[in-house]
Design a protein around this motif. Sequence first.
Motif, mmCIF file in Angstrom:
data_model
loop_
_atom_site.group_PDB
_atom_site.id
_atom_site.type_symbol
_atom_site.label_atom_id
_atom_site.label_comp_id
_atom_site.label_asym_id
_atom_site.label_seq_id
_atom_site.Cartn_x
_atom_site.Cartn_y
_atom_site.Cartn_z
ATOM 1 N N SER A 1 0.767 -1.127 -0.217
ATOM 2 C CA SER A 1 0.072 -0.051 0.033
ATOM 3 C C SER A 1 0.876 1.122 0.005
ATOM 4 N N MET A 2 1.953 1.367 0.893
ATOM 5 C CA MET A 2 2.882 2.319 0.838
ATOM 6 C C MET A 2 3.575 2.639 -0.578
ATOM 7 N N ALA A 3 3.948 1.374 -0.950
ATOM 8 C CA ALA A 3 4.701 1.312 -2.160
ATOM 9 C C ALA A 3 3.832 1.953 -3.298
ATOM 10 N N LEU A 4 2.554 1.518 -3.425
ATOM 11 C CA LEU A 4 1.712 2.238 -4.543
ATOM 12 C C LEU A 4 1.359 3.448 -4.329
ATOM 13 N N SER A 5 1.339 4.018 -2.940
ATOM 14 C CA SER A 5 1.176 5.400 -2.788
ATOM 15 C C SER A 5 2.341 6.154 -3.344
ATOM 16 N N ALA A 6 3.515 5.548 -2.989
ATOM 17 C CA ALA A 6 4.811 6.307 -3.679
ATOM 18 C C ALA A 6 4.879 6.300 -5.118
ATOM 19 N N GLU A 7 4.590 5.278 -5.925
ATOM 20 C CA GLU A 7 4.443 5.209 -7.322
ATOM 21 C C GLU A 7 3.386 5.874 -7.942
ATOM 22 N N LEU A 8 2.362 6.216 -7.248
ATOM 23 C CA LEU A 8 1.137 6.977 -7.727
ATOM 24 C C LEU A 8 1.762 8.467 -7.744
ATOM 25 N N GLY A 9 2.570 8.974 -6.563
ATOM 26 C CA GLY A 9 2.785 10.016 -6.087
ATOM 27 C C GLY A 9 3.970 10.682 -7.109
ATOM 28 N N LYS A 10 4.854 9.587 -7.869
ATOM 29 C CA LYS A 10 5.618 9.976 -8.852
ATOM 30 C C LYS A 10 5.162 10.547 -10.211
ATOM 31 N N VAL A 11 3.732 10.251 -10.172
ATOM 32 C CA VAL A 11 3.135 10.833 -11.484
ATOM 33 C C VAL A 11 1.979 11.904 -10.891
ATOM 34 N N GLY A 12 2.238 12.328 -9.853
ATOM 35 C CA GLY A 12 1.506 13.545 -9.480
ATOM 36 C C GLY A 12 -0.027 12.915 -9.244
ATOM 37 N N ILE A 13 -0.285 11.890 -8.605
ATOM 38 C CA ILE A 13 -1.583 11.351 -8.358
ATOM 39 C C ILE A 13 -1.718 10.940 -6.697
ATOM 40 N N LYS A 14 -2.311 11.567 -6.158
ATOM 41 C CA LYS A 14 -2.690 11.225 -4.532
ATOM 42 C C LYS A 14 -3.732 10.605 -4.454
ATOM 43 N N PRO A 15 -3.960 9.345 -4.133
ATOM 44 C CA PRO A 15 -5.042 8.571 -3.885
ATOM 45 C C PRO A 15 -5.753 9.172 -2.539
ATOM 46 N N GLU A 16 -7.028 8.801 -2.448
ATOM 47 C CA GLU A 16 -7.980 9.135 -1.472
ATOM 48 C C GLU A 16 -7.668 7.884 -0.467
ATOM 49 N N ARG A 17 -7.755 6.662 -0.998
ATOM 50 C CA ARG A 17 -7.688 5.553 -0.219
ATOM 51 C C ARG A 17 -6.955 4.327 -0.967
ATOM 52 N N ILE A 18 -6.240 3.483 -0.421
ATOM 53 C CA ILE A 18 -5.853 2.315 -0.749
ATOM 54 C C ILE A 18 -5.908 1.188 0.211
ATOM 55 N N GLY A 19 -6.756 0.186 -0.360
ATOM 56 C CA GLY A 19 -7.120 -0.868 0.671
ATOM 57 C C GLY A 19 -6.355 -2.271 0.037
ATOM 58 N N THR A 20 -5.422 -2.773 0.705
ATOM 59 C CA THR A 20 -4.851 -3.843 0.162
ATOM 60 C C THR A 20 -5.069 -5.061 1.153
ATOM 61 N N THR A 21 -5.544 -6.489 0.710
ATOM 62 C CA THR A 21 -5.583 -7.562 1.562
ATOM 63 C C THR A 21 -4.692 -8.583 0.715
ATOM 64 N N ALA A 22 -3.830 -9.184 1.539
ATOM 65 C CA ALA A 22 -2.690 -10.017 1.278
ATOM 66 C C ALA A 22 -3.009 -11.561 1.661
ATOM 67 N N THR A 23 -3.393 -12.278 0.751
ATOM 68 C CA THR A 23 -3.678 -13.833 1.228
ATOM 69 C C THR A 23 -2.499 -14.662 0.771
ATOM 70 N N LEU A 24 -2.090 -15.092 1.945
ATOM 71 C CA LEU A 24 -0.866 -16.060 1.910
ATOM 72 C C LEU A 24 -1.082 -17.661 1.764
ATOM 73 N N THR A 25 -0.342 -18.201 0.873
ATOM 74 C CA THR A 25 -0.540 -19.579 0.815
ATOM 75 C C THR A 25 0.571 -20.243 1.395
ATOM 76 N N VAL B 1 -6.392 -5.454 -4.320
ATOM 77 C CA VAL B 1 -6.147 -3.970 -4.104
ATOM 78 C C VAL B 1 -7.273 -3.327 -4.607
ATOM 79 N N LYS B 2 -7.960 -2.400 -3.782
ATOM 80 C CA LYS B 2 -8.719 -1.266 -4.058
ATOM 81 C C LYS B 2 -8.242 0.110 -3.814
ATOM 82 N N VAL B 3 -8.455 0.868 -5.077
ATOM 83 C CA VAL B 3 -7.748 2.220 -4.940
ATOM 84 C C VAL B 3 -8.759 3.120 -5.248
ATOM 85 N N LYS B 4 -8.949 4.237 -4.576
ATOM 86 C CA LYS B 4 -9.830 5.323 -4.729
ATOM 87 C C LYS B 4 -9.197 6.519 -5.353
ATOM 88 N N ILE B 5 -9.360 7.031 -6.483
ATOM 89 C CA ILE B 5 -8.721 7.996 -7.214
ATOM 90 C C ILE B 5 -9.722 8.816 -7.816
#
Length: 141
Positions: free
Chosen positions: A59-83, A100-104
């Motif tokens: 979630s933090m990495a995605l926020s950083a990647e979006l920030g590189k192109v001038g996009i600030k998400p309202e919300r990033i929700g990530t669920t990780a399912t490990l096997t 991942v669900k992202v509100k932009i």
Amino acid sequence: MKRKASAVWQGGLQDGKGTISTDSGVLKDTQYSFATRFEDGIGTNPEELIAAAHAGCFSMALSAELGKVGIKPERIGTTATLTLDKADGGFAITAVHLDVKVKIPGGDRAAFEKATADAKAGCPVSKVLKATITMDATLET
């Protein structure tokens, strides 16, 4: 930068019990056992903690990647399912699926898709895992 956590285990594998603590104090003598790992016991387990770390890191990495192109998400929700699968040599984490669900508002789909792919590849927790990592990413506008 270094981060530390510790674990104490007492007893045999199936009848023993342990605690996990972190220097930050977020986890302090948090209980774990065979039942919390392989059954439905109350407490945590190492795989749950790795999944939580992966969800938070991504979630933090995605926020950083979006920030590189001038996009600030309202919300990033990530669920990780490990096997965790049983293999010839014991158990192994074989896969992690990120949902991942992202509100932009007014989001740019192409920039979103590139950012999610770059975040999946660049997240430090993704890099440390030898598992197959898959992802479904939904852009909410």
